[in-house]
Design a protein around this motif. Structure first.
Motif, PDB file in Angstrom:
ATOM      1  N   ALA A 187       0.810  -1.190   0.000  1.00  0.00           N
ATOM      2  CA  ALA A 187       0.000   0.000   0.000  1.00  0.00           C
ATOM      3  C   ALA A 187       0.859   1.262   0.000  1.00  0.00           C
ATOM      4  CB  ALA A 187      -0.914   0.001   1.214  1.00  0.00           C
ATOM      5  N   ALA A 188       2.103   1.144   0.445  1.00  0.00           N
ATOM      6  CA  ALA A 188       2.963   2.318   0.530  1.00  0.00           C
ATOM      7  C   ALA A 188       3.659   2.627  -0.786  1.00  0.00           C
ATOM      8  CB  ALA A 188       4.008   2.125   1.623  1.00  0.00           C
ATOM      9  N   GLY A 189       3.719   1.694  -1.677  1.00  0.00           N
ATOM     10  CA  GLY A 189       4.405   1.899  -2.940  1.00  0.00           C
ATOM     11  C   GLY A 189       5.834   1.387  -2.867  1.00  0.00           C
ATOM     12  N   TYR A 190       6.251   0.724  -3.912  1.00  0.00           N
ATOM     13  CA  TYR A 190       7.592   0.125  -3.912  1.00  0.00           C
ATOM     14  C   TYR A 190       8.691   1.171  -3.861  1.00  0.00           C
ATOM     15  CZ  TYR A 190       5.278  -4.240  -4.995  1.00  0.00           C
ATOM     16  OH  TYR A 190       4.486  -5.344  -4.939  1.00  0.00           O
ATOM     17  N   TRP A 191       8.518   2.261  -4.601  1.00  0.00           N
ATOM     18  CA  TRP A 191       9.561   3.289  -4.636  1.00  0.00           C
ATOM     19  C   TRP A 191       9.762   3.907  -3.256  1.00  0.00           C
ATOM     20  CZ3 TRP A 191      13.697   4.709  -6.873  1.00  0.00           C
ATOM     21  CH2 TRP A 191      14.197   5.982  -6.701  1.00  0.00           C
ATOM     22  N   ASN A 192       8.675   4.200  -2.564  1.00  0.00           N
ATOM     23  CA  ASN A 192       8.789   4.772  -1.217  1.00  0.00           C
ATOM     24  C   ASN A 192       9.487   3.820  -0.263  1.00  0.00           C
ATOM     25  OD1 ASN A 192       7.513   7.185  -1.865  1.00  0.00           O
ATOM     26  ND2 ASN A 192       5.488   6.402  -1.352  1.00  0.00           N
ATOM     27  N   ALA A 246      11.407  10.103   4.867  1.00  0.00           N
ATOM     28  CA  ALA A 246      11.012   8.963   4.031  1.00  0.00           C
ATOM     29  C   ALA A 246       9.971   8.101   4.745  1.00  0.00           C
ATOM     30  CB  ALA A 246      12.238   8.132   3.661  1.00  0.00           C
ATOM     31  N   ALA A 247      10.106   7.933   6.060  1.00  0.00           N
ATOM     32  CA  ALA A 247       9.119   7.170   6.824  1.00  0.00           C
ATOM     33  C   ALA A 247       7.759   7.855   6.793  1.00  0.00           C
ATOM     34  CB  ALA A 247       9.595   6.982   8.262  1.00  0.00           C
ATOM     35  N   SER A 248       7.756   9.169   6.898  1.00  0.00           N
ATOM     36  CA  SER A 248       6.478   9.879   6.837  1.00  0.00           C
ATOM     37  C   SER A 248       5.861   9.762   5.447  1.00  0.00           C
ATOM     38  CB  SER A 248       6.649  11.340   7.240  1.00  0.00           C
ATOM     39  OG  SER A 248       7.412  12.038   6.276  1.00  0.00           O
ATOM     40  N   GLN A 249       6.681   9.767   4.413  1.00  0.00           N
ATOM     41  CA  GLN A 249       6.158   9.599   3.059  1.00  0.00           C
ATOM     42  C   GLN A 249       5.548   8.218   2.860  1.00  0.00           C
ATOM     43  OE1 GLN A 249       5.845  12.014   0.694  1.00  0.00           O
ATOM     44  NE2 GLN A 249       6.490  13.273   2.407  1.00  0.00           N
ATOM     45  N   VAL A 250       6.184   7.194   3.432  1.00  0.00           N
ATOM     46  CA  VAL A 250       5.642   5.839   3.355  1.00  0.00           C
ATOM     47  C   VAL A 250       4.295   5.784   4.075  1.00  0.00           C
ATOM     48  CG1 VAL A 250       5.979   3.465   4.183  1.00  0.00           C
ATOM     49  CG2 VAL A 250       7.843   4.658   3.055  1.00  0.00           C
ATOM     50  N   ALA A 282       0.713   5.082   2.235  1.00  0.00           N
ATOM     51  CA  ALA A 282      -0.108   3.930   2.640  1.00  0.00           C
ATOM     52  C   ALA A 282      -1.489   4.389   3.103  1.00  0.00           C
ATOM     53  CB  ALA A 282       0.594   3.159   3.749  1.00  0.00           C
ATOM     54  N   SER A 283      -1.544   5.481   3.843  1.00  0.00           N
ATOM     55  CA  SER A 283      -2.831   5.989   4.319  1.00  0.00           C
ATOM     56  C   SER A 283      -3.731   6.411   3.163  1.00  0.00           C
ATOM     57  CB  SER A 283      -2.620   7.177   5.255  1.00  0.00           C
ATOM     58  OG  SER A 283      -1.964   6.779   6.415  1.00  0.00           O
ATOM     59  N   LYS A 284      -3.146   7.087   2.178  1.00  0.00           N
ATOM     60  CA  LYS A 284      -3.937   7.507   1.016  1.00  0.00           C
ATOM     61  C   LYS A 284      -4.497   6.306   0.260  1.00  0.00           C
ATOM     62  CE  LYS A 284      -1.776  11.922  -0.127  1.00  0.00           C
ATOM     63  NZ  LYS A 284      -0.932  12.620  -1.115  1.00  0.00           N
ATOM     64  N   THR A 285      -3.651   5.304   0.067  1.00  0.00           N
ATOM     65  CA  THR A 285      -4.086   4.120  -0.670  1.00  0.00           C
ATOM     66  C   THR A 285      -5.196   3.384   0.074  1.00  0.00           C
ATOM     67  OG1 THR A 285      -1.873   3.885  -1.597  1.00  0.00           O
ATOM     68  CG2 THR A 285      -3.312   1.970  -1.721  1.00  0.00           C
ATOM     69  N   ILE A 286      -5.026   3.214   1.367  1.00  0.00           N
ATOM     70  CA  ILE A 286      -6.042   2.515   2.156  1.00  0.00           C
ATOM     71  C   ILE A 286      -7.339   3.310   2.186  1.00  0.00           C
ATOM     72  CG2 ILE A 286      -6.616   1.777   4.505  1.00  0.00           C
ATOM     73  CD1 ILE A 286      -3.634   1.018   4.804  1.00  0.00           C
ATOM     74  N   HIS A 287      -7.244   4.622   2.344  1.00  0.00           N
ATOM     75  CA  HIS A 287      -8.454   5.457   2.378  1.00  0.00           C
ATOM     76  C   HIS A 287      -9.178   5.411   1.043  1.00  0.00           C
ATOM     77  CE1 HIS A 287     -10.863   9.184   2.432  1.00  0.00           C
ATOM     78  NE2 HIS A 287     -11.046   8.848   3.704  1.00  0.00           N
ATOM     79  N   GLN A 288      -8.447   5.480  -0.056  1.00  0.00           N
ATOM     80  CA  GLN A 288      -9.084   5.424  -1.367  1.00  0.00           C
ATOM     81  C   GLN A 288      -9.774   4.079  -1.580  1.00  0.00           C
ATOM     82  OE1 GLN A 288      -5.898   6.329  -4.051  1.00  0.00           O
ATOM     83  NE2 GLN A 288      -6.113   8.546  -3.787  1.00  0.00           N
ATOM     84  N   ASN A 301     -17.510   7.329  11.593  1.00  0.00           N
ATOM     85  CA  ASN A 301     -16.467   7.203  12.613  1.00  0.00           C
ATOM     86  C   ASN A 301     -15.327   6.292  12.172  1.00  0.00           C
ATOM     87  OD1 ASN A 301     -17.570   8.931  14.491  1.00  0.00           O
ATOM     88  ND2 ASN A 301     -18.728   7.323  15.524  1.00  0.00           N
ATOM     89  N   ARG A 302     -15.668   5.187  11.562  1.00  0.00           N
ATOM     90  CA  ARG A 302     -14.608   4.253  11.158  1.00  0.00           C
ATOM     91  C   ARG A 302     -13.770   4.790   9.996  1.00  0.00           C
ATOM     92  NH1 ARG A 302     -15.789  -1.768  12.613  1.00  0.00           N
ATOM     93  NH2 ARG A 302     -17.212  -1.420  14.329  1.00  0.00           N
ATOM     94  N   VAL A 303     -14.398   5.433   9.040  1.00  0.00           N
ATOM     95  CA  VAL A 303     -13.637   5.972   7.913  1.00  0.00           C
ATOM     96  C   VAL A 303     -12.799   7.168   8.345  1.00  0.00           C
ATOM     97  CG1 VAL A 303     -13.845   7.103   5.666  1.00  0.00           C
ATOM     98  CG2 VAL A 303     -15.223   5.097   6.180  1.00  0.00           C
ATOM     99  N   SER A 304     -13.337   8.035   9.180  1.00  0.00           N
ATOM    100  CA  SER A 304     -12.588   9.217   9.594  1.00  0.00           C
ATOM    101  C   SER A 304     -11.479   8.859  10.577  1.00  0.00           C
ATOM    102  CB  SER A 304     -13.512  10.265  10.201  1.00  0.00           C
ATOM    103  OG  SER A 304     -14.097   9.769  11.395  1.00  0.00           O
ATOM    104  N   ALA A 305     -11.642   7.820  11.379  1.00  0.00           N
ATOM    105  CA  ALA A 305     -10.607   7.421  12.336  1.00  0.00           C
ATOM    106  C   ALA A 305      -9.431   6.752  11.644  1.00  0.00           C
ATOM    107  CB  ALA A 305     -11.195   6.488  13.398  1.00  0.00           C
ATOM    108  N   ASP A 306      -9.705   6.060  10.562  1.00  0.00           N
ATOM    109  CA  ASP A 306      -8.625   5.367   9.847  1.00  0.00           C
ATOM    110  C   ASP A 306      -7.925   6.347   8.949  1.00  0.00           C
ATOM    111  OD1 ASP A 306      -9.331   3.071  11.112  1.00  0.00           O
ATOM    112  OD2 ASP A 306     -10.506   2.279   9.460  1.00  0.00           O
TER     113      ASP A 306
END
Length: 110
Positions: A1-6, A66-70, A74-80, A105-110
């Motif tokens: 989910a984080a992307g291979y390049w990241n 780099a950790a924050s970018q990962v 990942a958060s963007k991919t999971i949310h989408q 609640n579940r979507v906004s918390a994640d």
């Protein structure tokens, strides 16, 4: 989910930062060994340690970036994925049985 390049950038940063830390220790050990054998140029070793410390600090900061970018990727991919799945869910089987407040609640918390 984080992307291979990241992930590649993140793990490369960790590897290079640890190598720099190890090399800094080697410089200190070499300085001590040479100091025990005779008179050495202390300024050269101090300069080496200062440069290695600055490089190490820079690499650690870049690793945190780099950790924050990962994490963000990942958060963007999971949310989408969650939003896409919710929008495609059948109305009569899913939304009638799940309270809207719980979904929000579940979507906004994640």
């Amino acid at each position: 989910a984080a992307g291979y390049w990241n992930l590649v950038v993140f793990f490369s940063c960790i590897f290079v930062a640890r190598g720099c830390d190890l090399y800094q220790t080697v410089v200190i050990a070499t300085w001590i060994n040479n100091k025990m054998e005779g008179d050495v140029n202390d300024r050269w070793y101090m300069l080496q340690i200062i440069l290695r410390t600055l490089l190490s600090m820079s690499l650690h900061i870049f690793t945190m970036w780099a950790a924050s970018q990962v994490a963000i990727s990942a958060s963007k991919t999971i949310h989408q994925t969650i939003v896409h799945t919710l929008l495609r869910a059948p109305i009569d089987r899913f939304f009638d049985k799940q309270p809207i407040g719980r979904l929000i609640n579940r979507v906004s918390a994640d």
